[in-house]
Design a protein around this motif. Sequence first.
Motif, PDB file in Angstrom:
ATOM      1  N   CYS A 174     -16.929  27.153  -3.877  1.00  0.00           N
ATOM      2  CA  CYS A 174     -16.589  25.746  -3.617  1.00  0.00           C
ATOM      3  C   CYS A 174     -15.808  25.625  -2.308  1.00  0.00           C
ATOM      4  O   CYS A 174     -14.841  26.362  -2.063  1.00  0.00           O
ATOM      5  CB  CYS A 174     -15.777  25.173  -4.769  1.00  0.00           C
ATOM      6  N   ARG A 175     -16.273  24.685  -1.471  1.00  0.00           N
ATOM      7  CA  ARG A 175     -15.583  24.405  -0.215  1.00  0.00           C
ATOM      8  C   ARG A 175     -15.215  22.916  -0.130  1.00  0.00           C
ATOM      9  O   ARG A 175     -15.001  22.398   0.968  1.00  0.00           O
ATOM     10  CB  ARG A 175     -16.493  24.778   0.978  1.00  0.00           C
ATOM     11  N   CYS A 176     -15.114  22.261  -1.261  1.00  0.00           N
ATOM     12  CA  CYS A 176     -14.816  20.828  -1.277  1.00  0.00           C
ATOM     13  C   CYS A 176     -13.457  20.514  -0.675  1.00  0.00           C
ATOM     14  O   CYS A 176     -13.253  19.439  -0.083  1.00  0.00           O
ATOM     15  CB  CYS A 176     -14.909  20.296  -2.704  1.00  0.00           C
ATOM     16  N   HIS A 177     -12.497  21.423  -0.817  1.00  0.00           N
ATOM     17  CA  HIS A 177     -11.160  21.165  -0.301  1.00  0.00           C
ATOM     18  C   HIS A 177     -11.098  21.212   1.225  1.00  0.00           C
ATOM     19  O   HIS A 177     -10.098  20.802   1.821  1.00  0.00           O
ATOM     20  CB  HIS A 177     -10.168  22.185  -0.880  1.00  0.00           C
ATOM     21  N   LEU A 178     -12.166  21.695   1.865  1.00  0.00           N
ATOM     22  CA  LEU A 178     -12.226  21.746   3.323  1.00  0.00           C
ATOM     23  C   LEU A 178     -12.898  20.512   3.910  1.00  0.00           C
ATOM     24  O   LEU A 178     -12.857  20.307   5.121  1.00  0.00           O
ATOM     25  CB  LEU A 178     -12.979  23.003   3.769  1.00  0.00           C
ATOM     26  N   SER A 179     -13.509  19.699   3.081  1.00  0.00           N
ATOM     27  CA  SER A 179     -14.212  18.515   3.559  1.00  0.00           C
ATOM     28  C   SER A 179     -13.241  17.367   3.788  1.00  0.00           C
ATOM     29  O   SER A 179     -12.178  17.278   3.156  1.00  0.00           O
ATOM     30  CB  SER A 179     -15.277  18.103   2.538  1.00  0.00           C
TER      31      SER A 179
ATOM     32  N   LEU B  40       0.834  -1.188   0.000  1.00  0.00           N
ATOM     33  CA  LEU B  40       0.000   0.000   0.000  1.00  0.00           C
ATOM     34  C   LEU B  40       0.876   1.249   0.000  1.00  0.00           C
ATOM     35  O   LEU B  40       1.765   1.402   0.838  1.00  0.00           O
ATOM     36  CB  LEU B  40      -0.914  -0.003   1.225  1.00  0.00           C
ATOM     37  N   HIS B  41       0.626   2.133  -0.946  1.00  0.00           N
ATOM     38  CA  HIS B  41       1.396   3.381  -1.037  1.00  0.00           C
ATOM     39  C   HIS B  41       0.925   4.369   0.024  1.00  0.00           C
ATOM     40  O   HIS B  41      -0.278   4.518   0.285  1.00  0.00           O
ATOM     41  CB  HIS B  41       1.226   3.983  -2.434  1.00  0.00           C
ATOM     42  N   THR B  42       1.860   5.031   0.648  1.00  0.00           N
ATOM     43  CA  THR B  42       1.533   6.042   1.652  1.00  0.00           C
ATOM     44  C   THR B  42       1.080   7.324   0.955  1.00  0.00           C
ATOM     45  O   THR B  42       1.852   7.942   0.214  1.00  0.00           O
ATOM     46  CB  THR B  42       2.745   6.331   2.548  1.00  0.00           C
ATOM     47  N   SER B  43      -0.159   7.732   1.195  1.00  0.00           N
ATOM     48  CA  SER B  43      -0.729   8.916   0.535  1.00  0.00           C
ATOM     49  C   SER B  43      -0.346  10.166   1.323  1.00  0.00           C
ATOM     50  O   SER B  43      -0.840  10.395   2.431  1.00  0.00           O
ATOM     51  CB  SER B  43      -2.255   8.788   0.451  1.00  0.00           C
ATOM     52  N   ASP B  44       0.524  10.971   0.741  1.00  0.00           N
ATOM     53  CA  ASP B  44       0.993  12.181   1.425  1.00  0.00           C
ATOM     54  C   ASP B  44       0.474  13.462   0.768  1.00  0.00           C
ATOM     55  O   ASP B  44       0.977  14.559   1.054  1.00  0.00           O
ATOM     56  CB  ASP B  44       2.516  12.210   1.462  1.00  0.00           C
ATOM     57  N   CYS B  45      -0.535  13.330  -0.094  1.00  0.00           N
ATOM     58  CA  CYS B  45      -1.027  14.498  -0.824  1.00  0.00           C
ATOM     59  C   CYS B  45      -2.505  14.766  -0.580  1.00  0.00           C
ATOM     60  O   CYS B  45      -3.067  15.703  -1.177  1.00  0.00           O
ATOM     61  CB  CYS B  45      -0.783  14.322  -2.317  1.00  0.00           C
ATOM     62  N   LEU B  46      -3.174  13.964   0.250  1.00  0.00           N
ATOM     63  CA  LEU B  46      -4.617  14.082   0.403  1.00  0.00           C
ATOM     64  C   LEU B  46      -5.033  15.444   0.964  1.00  0.00           C
ATOM     65  O   LEU B  46      -6.093  15.979   0.606  1.00  0.00           O
ATOM     66  CB  LEU B  46      -5.131  12.965   1.313  1.00  0.00           C
ATOM     67  N   HIS B  47      -4.214  16.006   1.835  1.00  0.00           N
ATOM     68  CA  HIS B  47      -4.580  17.272   2.470  1.00  0.00           C
ATOM     69  C   HIS B  47      -4.596  18.442   1.498  1.00  0.00           C
ATOM     70  O   HIS B  47      -5.224  19.481   1.762  1.00  0.00           O
ATOM     71  CB  HIS B  47      -3.610  17.577   3.616  1.00  0.00           C
ATOM     72  N   GLU B  48      -3.962  18.305   0.353  1.00  0.00           N
ATOM     73  CA  GLU B  48      -3.871  19.418  -0.595  1.00  0.00           C
ATOM     74  C   GLU B  48      -4.713  19.214  -1.849  1.00  0.00           C
ATOM     75  O   GLU B  48      -4.712  20.074  -2.749  1.00  0.00           O
ATOM     76  CB  GLU B  48      -2.412  19.635  -1.014  1.00  0.00           C
TER      77      GLU B  48
END
Length: 409
Positions: free
Chosen positions: A342-347, A295-303
């Motif tokens: 749009c506020r999708c990036h805050l969800s 499993l790849h470590t996802s380090d970009c989800l927050h952005e």
Amino acid sequence: MLALLAAFAVACLLFLSRPCARDMRLFLAFLCRQLLLSLLGFLAGLRLLGGVAAASVATETMPLMPSFKRKRAAATVENAEDAAAAAGGGGEPSVLDLPELAIDCILERLQPAELRSMAAVCRSMRERCRGDHLWERHMTSKWGRVLGRAARDEWRTHLASVSESGAAGSVSGGGGGKRRRWLAALSCVCPVVSWMRPKADGGKSSAPVLDDSIMSWYLSMESGKFWFPAQVYNREHGHVGFMMSCYDAELSYDFHTDTFRARYLPHGRRTVVLEDGVHWDRVRAPPVDTLAHDLHTSDCLHELRPGDHIEIQWRRNKEFPYGWWYGVVGHLESCDGNEHFCRCHLSDTVVLEFNQYTPGSRWRQALVNRKEHREEGNEGDGFYGGVRKLRSKDDISKWRQLWPTDILE
């Protein structure tokens, strides 16, 4: 020497004319031994005199053994620069007479096939033409886009295995080593024996010896004998079940067709899958070091924001290896898509869309948790793994080039 020959002839006549007594047999054996020693000494003297004459006289001399002239040609070419030095530099001009900088400039302009030909001229040129600084540019130009860190590690492992197998072969072939040492000792006396020495590889191959040079790696890639890890877009000739994906595979180059042979990892009940004719535009070096079953470590989800391009791991079930699938970040169902509101990036929920599938398809959309994302899914829809954001325009353009002509169901 002549007296021994006459005595040997008389002994043979006596041996044939009367019953062989014990003393006659001993005498004949003694004569044979003396005759053999004298013959070996005579040949050694001829070789010594020939070497002295060659070193002291600069003019051409008649070869001692003209019937072996062709067999000695390779050794003559191998030591061409030594012969030129012994002659005092009075021969025709050679490329080796040029300054070091001029020779390097010439070699830097040669193609790989020309460099390989130059390396066979003499010992000095072989050392020059094997320089990593000459082959690094060719290696990067041809293989750089399909070779990653994993391929380099595999090459080092391949070299180590070849070295170990060679050491084991030398131990098991002890009888051959004794025979070579015996022939080497006898060749000091009789020059003919030097051409009877067996080759180090048993005479089976004339291929260059593998080492850690870039030239050796390049030629191994070119020959197709080295299988290296890489990734293939739209595997199995663009099978509809793998469209817009990229899977790990082992590849080898086919110089006859300028394509690759791919060997995919086994999954489920399927054995290793082979595919021929994989073109260059379907091959890439692995962008991350994550193995196919990890499993790849996802380090970009927050952005991640709507409109971002991503690749996500997906596999049919737990026994399958992961493949990387292309998608984009979409809007939440509650969002109208207006970028000003749009506020999708805050969800905490990220919507991933795979627009190569028709609307309403179960493969069209997936939801992942931005903060606590792990492998998610089931046996029916498959399992979604790690996510990586595509930041390079070249990566995004590549996926667009692979876009299917028809929407997938």
